[in-house]
Each structure stands twice: as structure tokens, then as C-alpha cells.
Write an enzyme that holds these catalytic residues in place. Structure first.
Site, PDB file in Angstrom:
ATOM      1  N   LYS A  79     -53.937  13.154 -41.752  1.00 14.29           N
ATOM      2  CA  LYS A  79     -54.553  14.431 -42.081  1.00 14.29           C
ATOM      3  C   LYS A  79     -54.897  15.218 -40.927  1.00 14.29           C
ATOM      4  CE  LYS A  79     -57.312  16.843 -45.385  1.00 14.29           C
ATOM      5  NZ  LYS A  79     -58.489  16.676 -46.358  1.00 14.29           N
ATOM      6  N   SER A 154     -57.732  18.865 -50.804  1.00 15.38           N
ATOM      7  CA  SER A 154     -57.149  19.774 -49.594  1.00 15.38           C
ATOM      8  C   SER A 154     -56.152  18.565 -48.687  1.00 15.38           C
ATOM      9  CB  SER A 154     -58.435  20.020 -48.353  1.00 15.38           C
ATOM     10  OG  SER A 154     -59.083  18.724 -48.195  1.00 15.38           O
ATOM     11  N   SER A 178     -60.728  15.415 -52.679  1.00 15.78           N
ATOM     12  CA  SER A 178     -59.468  16.097 -51.554  1.00 15.78           C
ATOM     13  C   SER A 178     -58.505  14.888 -51.410  1.00 15.78           C
ATOM     14  CB  SER A 178     -59.933  16.613 -50.401  1.00 15.78           C
ATOM     15  OG  SER A 178     -60.722  17.932 -50.686  1.00 15.78           O
TER      16      SER A 178
END
Ligand code: ZN
Lengths: 487, 489
Positions: A79, A154, A178
Site C-alpha cells: 500500500k 482505504s 481498512s
């Protein structure tokens, strides 16, 4: 068969021939590039390796005890709020466009020490603030199961990259859900470990007391393997704990019989989508037929947990994001005349609306006149949420509940009403507030949209949690959406 | 405005840099004067993803400082973020302590005319320093140096009980003495920012009601500035009150050249620092073992040492203060005199503060003990006290002793004997030296006889020279007078 669908498939290819790594790497790269193509690109990645090298990285000598080199040569996505020296780390923000960290996060260094090959950095809601990956300055990510819908967030880019078969596993981060929420919405496994299990060093802070690095993968076993590689004490993170990493080889789907599974009534209220409810009920039926003891439990602080989360997380965010001031790195607005203008314009132009909303909210609740009424009360509530969960976990082996109230929603459908978006975290924030491990496992779908079931266990009980998760995975036999439109 | 019998009330807030090898929350070297931005890392630059890790040595020194100042060290203290925007504050917050400081309720005895006054200290907290902004080198922009950023500081806050600018200065002198020389936790070099003081001053009436202030005075770069700035501000406030005003709280900057203070910001612009718990650092716990480690070798407070020197060894307060200047010197004196009685202590103290201190300084040594073992000094002081050495022969003996390695008391005796340094009071010997002196100066003898009696001192000097300083001054004076008289007759 996609050689990137699991760690085992990767290893099979890697060991089958001498140039196995080159082939696996080009395959991953080609798949990742394909996600950026077409009319409705998945857009899972923000940066990628330029080319696939011929020779894979060797696991470092010290890694063998830890991960047995079982990530050697395996492409993994990270990420884009986790620092890497080989790629920019943008956090999905204009503020950090092109920013390259001078150091790599501990989790990344451990992945590489175990031999993993970092394929690229994945899209996210700006600084992790969002539940749909629509709040990225670099465009939204789409759900591989249905490109008109969000992948969740996210860590939407990581979830989509894994679900679309570009990598067998990816690192994500979770502040309020997330990792589990996008995993559920994309039909894969999302694992958030105990707070302090994985070093946060190099994870760009959103809300430090809630931030965790987690793993997205297509099976519980793979998620546990990656977790084992990245877990363990790190002297660079004062909140990391001296605990041996949980061992993937101790994860066993063998026995569900006799396990007590607590079902919190509060997670089955009006907000729960009927389709999700039906999938959950079917799964509970399967569990009890296998001899698991299904026990109703109560977590009365569930509704308040979300309110508490949306005080504490913005408060910490307002503090953590103060460093983006245009002075030392990142975006600096050109042609400013005064210090005030430097701050105002750099931050005004660098941050997106959702980030600004949370900074304003956080600044408000930390201001002297409101501190007691909001922040201090939220801290008290946080303790209550933790106490509630620990009390229940003293009576059952695990808590099982839906990961999200509804399956993936259409792009753009919740952007106008931020609090609707916030409700996507309703079931996931409690584990972050309490710092306990939690795992989302795919348990079915509603009209083709994946549904996740969430397990929560006591602190440091990842091995038990993953064993129960693996059992559910086997019982449900859910086929991940690997083929839909992405090969 | 009838009651103008106002008094002054001063409080001090002092920041002291701890003498650690590395910074408070990262591994960067804590050095002064390195080229700008050469001692920085992701943590002290506030780069994304970096985390603080607490420097255990800074904690030890902070606890040691707290113990030296009589604080109660808290078993658990907590770090907080103090938030404000400024370019030399990279994270947008300073990691400091607030509701749960490292230590509470200390005190420091400050010397005054009445023999010392206890100044209560509110709290001691551990925190990081900010970077440095340079505004005057470039025309249109400022420069930033982050080398200082993250250096460990302790903040010490007094109760507002100091009564005059000079007392404020005396407090700071004493504080530096304790931290630098006694606890040895900081080098306390003010010119390098290792000790920084902010002061606040108020005028109160006899009932304790504030008449003016509280005014914070900043930019105090030396102890002299502290005293001068406070005196300036005290006068300014008194004048305002006399004019019928009631000046309120504000912050003022001291201009050392103009010897004036000027307004910086008023009360209406009070900053909200939005304090919040520091989530990246667990609470700091101090256990018994770390308390003991921090207290290791910590000498008693200078006020305590001075009291003992005065009460037990009979030194004057001035002498005691000079001896207690460093704990090593006080310990040396006490080891020298042991229970030798007051006259011996005073004699030894005179030698320590005179020739020994000068020689130590000349040679750049740590302590007077490195020049002469206490037993040898004791023997020398005893000889001097018994009148067997004169001031001059004692000085000569010391000079010779400095050349020896670790001389023993018998070395002292031997040296005094072999070099014939003992005082001579024996009349025949004295008479020989006196006659020699008088014979060499017939003219002066004539003048003395004519009534110029002040020439006696001149003759004594000549006698001392003739005797190489060995003549016992009292006996020699008596005999000199007698011989001059007899010559008249
Ligand atoms: Zn540093």
C-alpha cells in the site's frame, strides 16, 4: 491456472524451472499493467517496477528462521502509505506527489529479507482516510468483481490487486477497518493483527494509536504466512511488543467442533443488508452443523464505537498531518510571500477534501474548550469498547460477525454524504479501538458481490483466529472472483 | 492607588540541555557546532512514517537532575504532543510532558543575607528541543538548521517566589552549579543554549494582590541579562503603577543593547497548544533500579555542603561558598581536615583556595586532589598552623611538593627539613639576620631613629630576605624593635 493465485502456486512455478522467477515476475507485471487498461481500469497501482528482473531476490540469511524463505521470489504489492526506497510513497495525496522516502518500512524490509519481490505500490484513500479508495488524488480504484463499484478502502488498491490476481498477497493498513472492509468487498482475506504485533515504523501515520499494518491475500494460510514474515518486535517502534511472530504452520483448519463462536446481536441490526444477513445465516448454519457452539453475545458499545472512532482518529490525524507544511519535503505552493501563506496554500492545495474535513474535525476536538467534552470522553469510551470485547472474548473462542453492513456500493454513491461513508466502518472499528486481531474471510456473495465474515479474537491469538478462519474458508468453499474480466 | 508598598514577585522557567551522546528520540549525535543539517535523520526531520524511541540515557540524566534538586520522581510519567506550526518544529508538535511530568515538588536553596532561602520548584519535565531558524542571513528567506532538533532538554519551573532581580540571578547561578558541577547532567553553557531562562515578573501589594503583570520576559542570554532585564521591567511596571495604570499580562522581549523590553504578544493572542497524549510512546516507568542508577555518586546539595563547612569546620560563608563551588573541592577539603578542628580547617581552606586552586587551574586539572593527596596537605597545614612554616615557606613547600608524585606526610617533613624551610624563632639566629639587615642600611636606620617608625616593615622585609623567609615574623619583629631601640641608646 494463474501462478499468482496463491503462495503455493508461485512456489510451484518458481521451483519448476530455472527461469521461474523471471516468468512469475513478468506475469505479475503484465497483470498489474493490464489493471490500468481499458475503459474502466481497475487502477490498483500507483507505481510499478519498470521491468521484471531475471533473477529474483534471495532471502537474506537471517530470514530463514522466520519465514523459511517461503516468500522467496514471490511478487507482493505494498500500500502506498508504507515507505519504500524503491518507489515513491504518495499516500494517495497530491501533498506527497513524487516523494521518495530515504528509508523503507520495517515491514517492507522484513518482506524483502524473506525474499519477497515488491511489485509496486497500491492505491488508497488519501492518507488512509476513506472506505472506498475514491478519495485518492490519483483516481479511484474499481472493484474487480464489478467495475462500477468501489473496492472498499482505504486499502482498496491492495485488495483489488490481490482479487484481480496480480499478486498473491499485499500489505495494507488498517486504522478503522481498512484491511478487512476492502477484503470483504473484493472477496479475499484481510488480516489485521494485534496492535504492537507488526512494527509501524515506516507506515505513514494517520492515527497512531489505531494504525496497524495488515495483510490481504486469497487464503487465510497465505495471509498468516506473510504476517509471520513481517511480525515481531522492532526497536524502532516503541509500541511494538516482544512477542514471537505467529506461525503459519500452526494454522490448521482441522477442528471446529467444540469451538465456541460468539455472535454479537448488535452486528445484526437494521443497517445490515438483507443479502449479507442471509449469507451470514447460512454460514452460521454450516458452523453449527460442524459442531461449533454458536453463542449469542452482546457488545453494547458497538454503536458508540463508531462515534468514538470518529473523534480519536481525526484528533490524531490532525496532529500527524501537521508535518506536511511545505517546508522540508512534499508539496510547497509556489510564489508565497508569507509563512502563513506558505502553510495555507501548501496544505490547501496539497490535501483533498476528506483529509481537510478530518483535520478540521480533529483540531476542533483537541481545542482547549472542547477537549474534555470530546476527546477525553472518546478515550473513556474507547476503554469501554475494549472492556466489552475482552469480557466477551473471555467467554468464547472468537467473535464472528459480518465485516461490513453491505456489499460493495457503486462508485460515487456515498461521496456526497461523508457520514454514510463512515458507516461502512461500523463493524470494523471496534477491533482497532481494542487493538485485538481480526480477520475477514469471504463467505459468499449477494448477486455476485462478495460478502465477508469477520472473526475477532483476543490479543496475540492470531494462530487460533487464523485456524478458525481457515476452517470457515474450507467449510464455505467460496470461489474467489479471480476470473471475472481480468483473466 | 494608595498602597504603593508593592513587592516584586519573579518566577523562572529554565531549560537545560542534558549531556547525552545522542538525541532524545533518535540516534543522531548530539553535538554542537556541526555543519547545518548534518546531524539529522527521518525522525528528527519529521519525515513521514518515522517514529520516536526514547533515549534511556536522557531519562537517567533527567532523573539524576530531579534527585539533585530534591524532586519527587514519579513512578509513571507520560509524553504529550504540544502542537503549533513553526518551520523549525518539523513534526508540527513538540514531544514534551504536561499533566504527568517526570518529577514534582523540588526545591533549591539559594544563598541570601539571612543564610539561604528555599525556592520551591513546581515540576521537571523531559522534552525535545526544536531546530534553529536563521532570519538575518538571506534577504527574502529564512534558513533552517535541524541539528538542534530533538536534543534532550529538561524544563524546570520555579514557583513565583523570587523577590528581586538579583535573587533571580542567584537562583540561576546556584541551579547551574548543581546541574553542571554536582549532578553533572549538563555542561550548562549559556552561550551555546545549553541553559536558557525565561522569566516572569509581577508587582504585588502588601496583601499579595497583583498590581501589575504577569509579564514574561524573553531573550535572556546570560545571567547578567536576566538580572538587568528584570530590573528594567520592574522599574517600568512600577512607573506604570505609579501613573495609575494596572498593566496586565503580556510577553516582552529584552533588547540587551538598548537595555529595554518591548512588547511581543499580548494576552488576547494566547496560543492553544492542543495538547494530546503522544500515542507513539508508552508511559515512562521509573523503577527502583533506575532510580538507584541515576543517583549513583550524586553528592549532597551545595547548600548542604556549605552548611557543614560553616558549622562543622568553621569557615566563613564566603569561604564555604568558594570551597563548595565544586563537590570535589569540598570533599577534598573534608578529607584533608577530617576532625582536625576549626583552625586546621581554615588553614587548609586558605591553601586550597589560594595556591592549590591557582595551580589546578594553570594545569587544567579536574580537582585539587590531583595535585596533592589530602594526607600531605593535612601535614603541611598542620606545620603552618604550628608556626613551623611561614606563609612564604609554606608556599615554597607547596611549589616543591607539586613536583612530587603522590607525596606522603613524611615526604612533607623530609622536604621541609632538607630545604630548611621551618620557621626560626631562636634568638641568636634571628639576631644574626637582623644585624645583617641593619648593617646593610645605615641610612634607613638613621631615619628610623629620627622617628620614621613606618620603616619597621621595610626592615622586616629585609630580615625575611636574609633568612630566606624562615624567620618567625612575631619573634623577629619583637627582636628587631629591641635592637633598633638599643642602637639608639
Ligand atoms: Zn535524528
Amino acid at each position: 491456472m494463474n501462478p499468482l493465485s496463491s503462495l503455493a502456486a508461485c512456489q510451484k512455478l518458481l521451483s519448476s524451472r530455472a527461469d521461474g522467477f523471471a516468468e512469475l515476475a513478468s506475469e505479475a507485471l503484465a497483470r498489474a499493467v493490464a489493471l490500468e487498461r481499458g475503459e474502466q481500469p481497475i487502477h490498483a497501482f500507483l507505481s510499478l517496477r519498470d521491468t521484471a528482473p531475471c533473477v529474483g531476490p534471495e532471502p537474506s540469511p537471517g530470514a530463514s528462521w522466520r519465514a523459511g524463505g517461503c516468500l522467496a521470489g514471490v511478487p507482493i504489492a505494498v500500500k502506498d502509505n508504507i515507505c519504500t526506497t524503491d518507489f515513491p510513497t504518495t499516500c494517495g495525496s497530491r501533498m506527497l506527489q513524487g516523494y521518495v522516502s530515504p528509508y523503507s518500512a520495517t515491514a517492507v524490509r522484513r518482506l524483502e529479507a524473506a525474499g519477497a519481490w515488491i511489485l509496486g505500490k497500491t492505491n488508497l484513500d488519501e492518507f488512509g482516510m476513506g472506505s472506498s479508495t475514491e478519495h485518492s488524488a490519483y483516481g479511484p480504484t474499481r472493484n474487480p468483481a464489478d467495475r462500477s463499484r468501489v473496492p472498499g478502502g482505504s486499502s482498496g488498491g491492495s485488495a483489488a490487486a490481490v482479487a484481480a490476481g496480480a499478486v498473491p498477497a499485499a500489505l495494507g493498513s488498517s486504522t478503522g477497518g481498512s484491511v478487512r472492509q476492502p477484503a470483504a468487498l473484493c472477496g479475499i482475506v484481510g488480516l489485521k493483527p494485534t496492535y504492537g504485533r507488526v512494527s509501524r515504523y515506516g507506515l505513514v501515520a494517520f492515527a497512531s494509536s489505531l494504525d496497524h499494518i495488515g495483510v490481504l491475500a486469497r487464503s487465510v494460510r497465505d495471509a498468516a504466512t506473510v504476517l509471520e514474515a513481517i511480525a515481531g518486535f522492532d526497536r524502532r517502534d516503541a509500541t511494538s511488543q516482544r512477542r514471537d511472530p505467529p506461525r503459519a504452520d500452526r494454522v490448521s483448519a482441522a477442528e471446529l467442533a467444540g469451538r465456541s463462536i460468539g455472535i454479537p446481536g448488535e452486528y445484526f441490526g437494521d443497517e445490515l443488508d438483507d443479502g449479507v444477513r442471509a449469507v451470514m445465516e447460512r454460514t452460521l448454519g454450516l458452523l453449527s452443523r460442524c459442531g461449533a457452539r454458536i453463542t449469542p453475545v452482546s457488545l453494547p458499545s458497538t454503536e458508540l464505537a463508531l462515534a468514538c472512532y470518529y473523534v480519536i482518529a481525526p484528533a490524531e490525524a490532525s496532529s500527524n498531518l501537521a508535518r506536511y507544511d511545505g517546508v522540508r519535503f512534499g508539496r510547497r505552493a509556489p510564489g508565497v510571500a508569507t509563512l502563513r501563506e506558505l502553510y495555507g496554500r501548501s496544505r490547501g492545495e496539497g490535501f483533498g477534501d476528506e483529509v481537510k474535513r478530518r483535520i478540521v474535525l480533529g483540531t476542533h476536538v483537541l481545542s482547549a474548550p472542547r477537549y474534555e467534552a470530546f476527546y477525553v470522553r472518546a478515550l473513556q469510551l474507547r476503554r469501554r469498547v475494549g472492556d466489552d470485547i475482552r469480557r466477551v472474548l473471555g467467554e468464547v473462542d472468537a467473535i464472528f460477525a459480518p465485516t461490513t453492513p453491505s456489499p460493495a456500493f457503486p462508485l460515487g454513491s456515498r461521496c456526497a454524504a461523508p457520514t454514510d461513508m463512515y458507516r461502512a466502518d461500523l463493524y470494523t472499528v471496534a477491533a482497532n479501538l481494542a487493538g485485538i486481531p481480526a480477520l475477514s474471510v469471504p463467505i459468499g456473495d449477494v448477486d455476485g458481490l462478495p460478502v465477508g465474515g469477520q472473526l475477532m479474537c483476543g490479543a496475540w491469538e492470531e494462530e487460533k483466529m487464523c485456524s478458525i478462519g481457515a476452517a470457515i474458508e474450507r467449510l464455505v468453499g467460496y470461489d474467489p472472483p479471480r476470473a471475472r474480466g481480468v483473466g | 492607588m494608595s498602597d504603593l508598598g508593592t513587592g516584586t514577585v519573579i518566577g523562572l522557567e529554565v531549560h537545560v540541555r542534558l549531556a547525552t551522546v545522542t538525541k532524545l528520540f533518535c540516534g543522531c549525535p548530539a553535538v554542537f557546532g556541526a555543519s547545518p543539517n548534518s546531524r539529522v535523520c527521518p525522525m528528527c526531520l519529521g519525515l513521514p512514517g518515522a517514529l520516536p524511541t526514547l533515549n534511556g540515557d536522557a531519562v537517567r540524566l533527567a532523573v539524576r537532575a530531579a534527585l539533585a534538586l530534591g524532586y519527587r520522581v514519579e513512578r509513571t510519567s507520560e509524553f504529550v504532543r504540544k502542537q503549533y506550526f513553526y518551520p523549525d518544529l518539523p513534526k508540527g508538535y513538540q514531544i514534551t510532558q504536561y499533566a504527568h511530568p517526570l518529577a514534582r515538588q523540588g526545591s533549591l536553596r539559594v544563598p541570601d543575607a539571612a543564610g539561604g532561602r528555599r525556592v520551591p520548584l513546581r515540576r521537571l519535565q523531559l522534552e525535545e528541543d526544536a531546530g534553529k531558524s536563521v532570519h538575518d542571513q538571506l534577504e527574502s528567506s529564512s534558513l533552517l538548521d535541524f541539528n538542534r532538533c530533538g536534543l534532550p532538554l529538561i524544563e524546570i519551573v520555579t514557583e513565583p517566589v523570587l523577590r528581586s532581580p538579583s535573587e533571580a540571578r542567584a537562583f540561576l547561578v546556584r541551579l547551574r552549579q548543581v546541574l553542571e558541577r554536582y549532578a553533572r547532567v549538563s555542561d550548562c553553557r549559556m552561550e551555546e543554549g545549553e541553559l536558557r531562562a525565561d522569566a516572569n515578573i509581577s508587582l504585588v501589594d502588601s496583601g499579595g494582590v497583583t498590581r501589575a503583570g504577569r509579564v514574561e520576559v524573553k531573550n535572556l542570554n546570560s545571567f547578567a541579562h536576566v538580572e538587568r532585564a528584570l530590573a528594567v521591567e520592574e522599574r517600568r511596571l512600577a512607573a506604570r503603577v505609579a501613573e495609575g495604570h494596572a498593566p496586565g499580562a503580556e510577553t516582552r522581549l529584552y533588547d540587551a543593547e538598548a537595555r529595554k523590553t518591548r512588547a511581543l504578544r499580548g494576552k488576547e493572542e494566547v496560543l492553544d497548544y492542543r495538547y494530546m497524549p503522544e500515542p507513539d510512546l508508552p508511559p515512562l516507568r521509573i523503577d527502583e533500579a533506575s532510580l538507584r542508577a541515576a543517583a549513583d555518586g550524586l553528592p549532597p546539595a551545595p547548600a548542604e555542603v556549605e552548611r557543614r563547612l560553616i558549622e562543622h569546620h568553621g569557615l566563613s560563608p564566603q569561604e564555604a561558598a568558594r570551597i563548595a563551588n565544586t563537590p570535589g573541592r569540598a570533599a577534598y577539603l573534608e578529607a584533608t581536615v577530617a576532625d582536625g578542628g576549626l583552625p586546621l580547617a581554615r588553614t587548609a581552606s586558605g591553601l586550597v583556595l589560594g595556591q592549590l586552586a591557582a595551580e589546578r587551574k594553570r594545569r587544567g586539572l579536574e580537582s585539587e586532589a590531583d595535585l596533592l593527596p589530602p594526607a600531605a596537605l593535612r601535614r603541611l597545614a598542620q606545620l603552618r598552623l604550628d608556626g613551623r612554616l611561614s606563609a612564604r615557606t609554606a608556599a615554597r613547600a607547596l611549589e616543591l611538593l607539586f613536583r612530587l608524585r603522590e607525596p606522603s606526610p613524611s615526604d612533607v617533613d623530609e622536604l621541609v627539613a632538607s630545604r630548611q624551610l621551618t620557621q626560626v624563632a631562636e634568638p641568636a639566629e634571628l639576631e644574626r639576620w637582623i644585624r645583617q639587615a641593619l648593617a646593610a642600611h645605615p641610612g634607613e636606620v638613621e631615619r628610623y631613629r629620627a622617628g620614621e617608625e613606618r620603616l619597621l616593615g621595610y626592615f622586616m622585609g629585609e630580615v625575611m630576605r636574609a633568612s630566606s623567609g624562615r624567620a618567625d615574623p612575631r619573634a623577629a619583629t619583637l627582636l628587631l624593635r629591641a635592637l633598633l631601640r638599643s642602637a639608639e641608646g
